[in-house]
Design a protein around this motif. Sequence first.
Motif, short mmCIF file in Angstrom:
data_model
loop_
_atom_site.label_atom_id
_atom_site.label_comp_id
_atom_site.label_asym_id
_atom_site.label_seq_id
_atom_site.Cartn_x
_atom_site.Cartn_y
_atom_site.Cartn_z
N PHE A 1 0.92 -1.06 0.15
CA PHE A 1 0.33 0.05 -0.06
C PHE A 1 0.91 1.01 0.41
N ILE A 2 2.18 1.25 0.84
CA ILE A 2 2.73 2.89 0.54
C ILE A 2 3.70 2.42 -0.62
N THR A 3 3.67 1.49 -1.47
CA THR A 3 4.26 1.33 -2.09
C THR A 3 3.57 2.06 -3.59
N SER A 4 2.95 1.55 -3.13
CA SER A 4 1.57 2.26 -4.45
C SER A 4 1.52 3.63 -4.26
N LEU A 5 1.26 4.08 -2.96
CA LEU A 5 1.36 5.96 -3.29
C LEU A 5 2.66 6.82 -4.09
N TRP A 6 3.54 5.53 -4.36
CA TRP A 6 4.47 6.26 -4.44
C TRP A 6 4.49 6.66 -6.80
N THR A 7 5.65 7.70 -6.99
CA THR A 7 5.72 7.27 -7.89
C THR A 7 6.93 7.76 -8.97
N VAL A 8 6.93 7.67 -10.27
CA VAL A 8 8.78 7.31 -11.04
C VAL A 8 8.62 8.23 -11.35
N ASP A 9 10.14 8.95 -11.37
CA ASP A 9 10.19 10.22 -12.08
C ASP A 9 10.01 10.36 -13.71
N ALA A 10 10.06 11.38 -14.38
CA ALA A 10 9.63 11.58 -15.95
C ALA A 10 9.87 10.56 -17.01
N PHE A 11 11.30 10.17 -16.41
CA PHE A 11 12.30 9.35 -17.21
C PHE A 11 11.71 7.91 -17.35
N GLY B 1 13.85 6.15 -11.85
CA GLY B 1 13.96 5.94 -10.49
C GLY B 1 12.43 6.25 -9.76
N ILE B 2 12.34 5.47 -8.31
CA ILE B 2 10.88 6.20 -7.50
C ILE B 2 11.37 6.97 -6.78
N GLN B 3 10.64 8.23 -6.58
CA GLN B 3 9.85 9.07 -6.05
C GLN B 3 9.21 8.88 -4.45
N ARG B 4 9.84 9.06 -3.71
CA ARG B 4 8.81 8.81 -2.31
C ARG B 4 8.31 9.84 -1.64
N THR B 5 7.55 10.89 -2.14
CA THR B 5 6.48 11.20 -1.65
C THR B 5 5.10 10.77 -2.30
N TRP B 6 4.17 10.71 -1.26
CA TRP B 6 2.88 10.78 -1.20
C TRP B 6 1.85 11.01 -1.83
N THR B 7 1.38 10.07 -3.06
CA THR B 7 0.80 11.25 -4.05
C THR B 7 -0.87 9.95 -3.97
N LEU B 8 -1.40 10.72 -4.97
CA LEU B 8 -3.08 9.44 -5.63
C LEU B 8 -2.72 9.56 -6.54
N GLU B 9 -1.20 9.75 -7.54
CA GLU B 9 -1.78 9.90 -8.39
C GLU B 9 -2.21 9.03 -9.17
N ASN B 10 -1.45 7.39 -8.60
CA ASN B 10 -1.65 6.43 -9.36
C ASN B 10 -3.11 5.43 -9.03
N PHE C 1 5.79 -4.21 -13.64
CA PHE C 1 6.54 -3.64 -13.17
C PHE C 1 7.88 -4.22 -13.90
N LEU C 2 7.60 -5.09 -14.69
CA LEU C 2 9.09 -5.65 -15.67
C LEU C 2 8.63 -5.22 -16.65
N THR C 3 8.14 -4.55 -17.36
CA THR C 3 7.62 -4.06 -18.51
C THR C 3 8.13 -2.60 -18.54
N GLY C 4 7.00 -1.81 -18.38
CA GLY C 4 7.17 -0.72 -17.50
C GLY C 4 8.13 0.43 -16.83
N ASN C 5 8.88 -0.78 -15.53
CA ASN C 5 9.21 -0.53 -14.46
C ASN C 5 8.97 1.06 -14.06
N ASN C 6 7.71 0.53 -13.44
CA ASN C 6 7.01 1.16 -12.82
C ASN C 6 6.67 0.05 -11.76
N MET C 7 7.15 0.29 -10.68
CA MET C 7 6.61 -0.43 -9.01
C MET C 7 5.70 0.08 -8.53
N PRO C 8 5.19 1.18 -8.57
CA PRO C 8 4.12 1.66 -8.51
C PRO C 8 2.76 1.76 -8.22
N PHE C 9 3.11 1.73 -9.51
CA PHE C 9 1.79 1.54 -10.29
C PHE C 9 1.40 -0.21 -10.18
#
Length: 258
Positions: free
Chosen positions: A16-26, A29-38, A222-230
């Motif tokens: 659940f905590i990971t779902s609140l993170w995002t990835v940077d524009a490129f 890397g993971i940005q560990r700032t909480w957001t509901l964007e996902n 996770f594997l193809t998009g490298n977007n673990m938070p989503f």
Amino acid sequence: MLWLGVLYLGSLAALFITSLWTVDAFGAGIQRTWTLENFRTLFTLDVYRTITFRTLLTAVAVTVIDGLVAVPVALFMAKVASPRWQRILVILVLTPLWASYLVKAYAWRGMFSTGGPLDSVGLSPGYGLSATIVTLAYLWLPYMVLPMYAGLERLPDSLLEASADLGAGTWTTMRRVVLPVLFPAAVAGSIFTFSLTLGDYIAVKIVGGTNQLLGNVVYDSFLTGNNMPFAATVSLIPVVVMLAYLTAVRRTGALENL
């Protein structure tokens, strides 16, 4: 309690905590700032609502099919077959579990392929949602048969004889004697078939054609998009669905009668 509290519930909390993170524009890397964007992306895009509905429909269809097939099989095993044949039939039900998941999935791919056994008699639906439902129903069928068999085995034969002596027909006996005993076992089996279908993604890739389920979205994110938070956000949907399902089942009292 330590296992459930620390490892299982702790893993869900981390998810659940990971779902609140995002990835940077490129996406590097993971940005560990909480957001509901996902969650906003998940609930606003039609494609994810379609995939969620498709996943739930597939899980319900697989559970219903397995239930309809398992009832006569379990009833025959528990009340008709001799003790020797009961042991043999239990082994036959368990035998598919000893084979590799991939072997069974690719075997069904061959069944549905053009020029395959089903296509040669005009019964192949081709790769797609129907093929996925049939394949998953076959894969999870033992998980429905065995709880039903265990439940019916505890049903005393004297109850069936008493029902017949009181003038009840076959359908009345099934409705008023067998089904009340069978319902908790069916619920237990449905928990397996429903939850396993919600999380499956391999069989969908093998026989599903272009259709995707929630498990495929998690895998690709996770594997193809490298977007673990989503991927973590999408993973919460089956968790919430199963919690709601278990809550509803618990209110029926079925789990207490197992």
